[in-house]
Design a protein around this motif. Structure first.
Motif, short mmCIF file in Angstrom:
data_model
loop_
_atom_site.label_atom_id
_atom_site.label_comp_id
_atom_site.label_asym_id
_atom_site.label_seq_id
_atom_site.Cartn_x
_atom_site.Cartn_y
_atom_site.Cartn_z
N MET A 14 11.22 -27.46 -58.67
CA MET A 14 12.30 -26.51 -58.42
C MET A 14 12.16 -25.37 -59.42
SD MET A 14 16.44 -27.09 -58.32
CE MET A 14 16.54 -27.62 -60.01
N ASP A 15 11.90 -24.17 -58.91
CA ASP A 15 11.81 -22.98 -59.76
C ASP A 15 10.81 -23.17 -60.91
OD1 ASP A 15 13.78 -21.74 -58.17
OD2 ASP A 15 15.38 -22.61 -59.40
N LYS A 16 9.61 -23.64 -60.59
CA LYS A 16 8.53 -23.85 -61.57
C LYS A 16 8.86 -24.91 -62.62
CE LYS A 16 5.95 -19.72 -60.96
NZ LYS A 16 4.76 -19.15 -61.48
N LYS A 17 9.84 -25.74 -62.30
CA LYS A 17 10.16 -26.88 -63.15
C LYS A 17 9.93 -28.15 -62.34
CE LYS A 17 13.45 -24.61 -66.20
NZ LYS A 17 12.66 -24.66 -67.41
N VAL A 18 9.62 -29.21 -63.06
CA VAL A 18 9.37 -30.49 -62.40
C VAL A 18 10.25 -31.55 -63.06
CG1 VAL A 18 7.38 -31.02 -63.87
CG2 VAL A 18 7.56 -32.09 -61.65
N LEU A 19 10.80 -32.43 -62.24
CA LEU A 19 11.66 -33.50 -62.74
C LEU A 19 10.79 -34.60 -63.35
CD1 LEU A 19 14.57 -34.52 -62.97
CD2 LEU A 19 14.32 -35.51 -60.68
N MET A 20 10.96 -34.83 -64.64
CA MET A 20 10.15 -35.80 -65.38
C MET A 20 11.06 -36.79 -66.09
SD MET A 20 6.90 -34.84 -64.97
CE MET A 20 5.93 -35.48 -66.35
N VAL A 21 10.47 -37.95 -66.42
CA VAL A 21 11.21 -38.96 -67.18
C VAL A 21 10.50 -39.21 -68.51
CG1 VAL A 21 12.22 -40.04 -65.15
CG2 VAL A 21 10.03 -40.88 -66.00
N ALA A 104 15.91 -38.13 -68.29
CA ALA A 104 15.28 -37.43 -67.17
C ALA A 104 15.60 -35.95 -67.35
CB ALA A 104 15.81 -37.93 -65.83
N GLN A 105 14.56 -35.11 -67.28
CA GLN A 105 14.76 -33.68 -67.53
C GLN A 105 13.89 -32.85 -66.61
OE1 GLN A 105 14.46 -32.53 -71.68
NE2 GLN A 105 14.99 -34.61 -72.31
N TRP A 106 14.36 -31.63 -66.32
CA TRP A 106 13.56 -30.65 -65.60
C TRP A 106 12.73 -29.91 -66.65
CZ3 TRP A 106 13.26 -30.45 -60.41
CH2 TRP A 106 14.25 -31.11 -59.68
N LEU A 107 11.41 -30.08 -66.62
CA LEU A 107 10.52 -29.46 -67.60
C LEU A 107 9.66 -28.40 -66.92
CD1 LEU A 107 9.33 -32.64 -69.55
CD2 LEU A 107 11.25 -31.12 -70.07
N LEU A 112 3.97 -28.37 -69.25
CA LEU A 112 3.40 -29.71 -69.06
C LEU A 112 1.89 -29.63 -68.90
CD1 LEU A 112 6.14 -31.05 -66.67
CD2 LEU A 112 5.47 -32.18 -68.80
N ARG A 113 1.44 -28.71 -68.07
CA ARG A 113 0.00 -28.55 -67.84
C ARG A 113 -0.74 -28.11 -69.09
NH1 ARG A 113 0.16 -25.35 -62.08
NH2 ARG A 113 0.23 -27.16 -60.72
N ALA A 114 -0.07 -27.34 -69.95
CA ALA A 114 -0.69 -26.82 -71.17
C ALA A 114 -0.74 -27.86 -72.29
CB ALA A 114 0.06 -25.58 -71.65
N GLY A 115 -0.18 -29.04 -72.04
CA GLY A 115 -0.25 -30.10 -73.04
C GLY A 115 0.84 -30.07 -74.09
N HIS A 116 1.95 -29.39 -73.82
CA HIS A 116 3.04 -29.32 -74.77
C HIS A 116 3.86 -30.61 -74.83
CE1 HIS A 116 3.04 -24.63 -74.47
NE2 HIS A 116 1.92 -25.13 -74.92
N ARG A 125 -1.24 -36.64 -65.64
CA ARG A 125 -1.82 -35.31 -65.83
C ARG A 125 -2.39 -34.78 -64.53
NH1 ARG A 125 -5.94 -32.58 -65.76
NH2 ARG A 125 -7.31 -34.32 -65.35
N GLN A 126 -3.16 -35.59 -63.83
CA GLN A 126 -3.79 -35.13 -62.60
C GLN A 126 -2.76 -34.81 -61.53
OE1 GLN A 126 -7.26 -34.55 -62.27
NE2 GLN A 126 -6.37 -33.36 -60.61
N THR A 127 -1.70 -35.61 -61.48
CA THR A 127 -0.62 -35.35 -60.53
C THR A 127 0.00 -33.97 -60.78
OG1 THR A 127 -0.15 -37.71 -60.33
CG2 THR A 127 1.60 -36.20 -59.68
N LEU A 128 0.20 -33.64 -62.06
CA LEU A 128 0.74 -32.31 -62.40
C LEU A 128 -0.24 -31.20 -62.06
CD1 LEU A 128 2.39 -33.18 -65.81
CD2 LEU A 128 3.58 -32.58 -63.69
N GLU A 129 -1.52 -31.42 -62.34
CA GLU A 129 -2.53 -30.41 -62.02
C GLU A 129 -2.55 -30.12 -60.52
OE1 GLU A 129 -4.48 -28.46 -63.93
OE2 GLU A 129 -3.38 -29.29 -65.62
#
Length: 151
Positions: A14-21, A104-107, A112-116, A125-129
């Motif tokens: 959503m808006d360049k954010k992804v729901l992560m845990v 759970a947060q929208w990151l 995430l892809r940049a390794g922060h 990682r591959q799922t995010l890529e």
């Protein structure tokens, strides 16, 4: 010989954010998509919706299949087969999360892809890529068989 673990994961963008845990895996504080094991007798879509709700508090609508991943966890050696679904978060129904989930947060996807953030695994990682450019396949690729049909 142990069998691979069948799991589902849910990518909600959503808006360049992804729901992560945020969770602890083998003593490491890390981030993952809402994900978990498929329970005996449970279909893949039901498992994905259940895991999203249990781990994030959000009800989700599954919009497609992103990919199927397989890999060996680097620390535990567990073999995972992961069906990754794309979904839309509909509504936050609860703030009570699985006991294993810290938050759970929208990151930000680029962060995430940049390794922060420390990710749980190479599968994460591959799922995010893949989440930005990967084709999304229709869920009707999954065919449920009725009891007695499977051989």
């Amino acid at each position: 010989m142990p069998h691979p673990h069948l799991t589902v994961a849910v990518v909600c963008l959503m808006d360049k954010k992804v729901l992560m845990v945020n969770e602890i895996d083998n003593g490491i504080n890390c981030w993952n998509q809402p994900a978990g094991h498929v329970e005996q007798g449970e279909d893949l879509l039901t498992a994905a919706k259940r895991e999203a709700l249990e781990e994030t508090g959000y009800s989700v609508e599954i919009t497609g299949i992103q990919a199927i991943y397989q890999g060996i966890h680097g620390t535990s050696g567990t073999h995972y087969l992961r069906v990754c679904f794309r979904a839309v978060a509909l509504e936050q129904l609860t703030e009570t999360l699985d006991p294993d989930i810290l938050s759970a947060q929208w990151l930000d996807l680029d962060d995430l892809r940049a390794g922060h953030y420390q990710l749980r695994s190479e599968l994460t990682r591959q799922t995010l890529e893949d989440s930005g450019d990967a084709p999304i396949y229709p869920v009707n690729l999954i065919h449920d068989l009725h009891p007695g049909d499977a051989q």
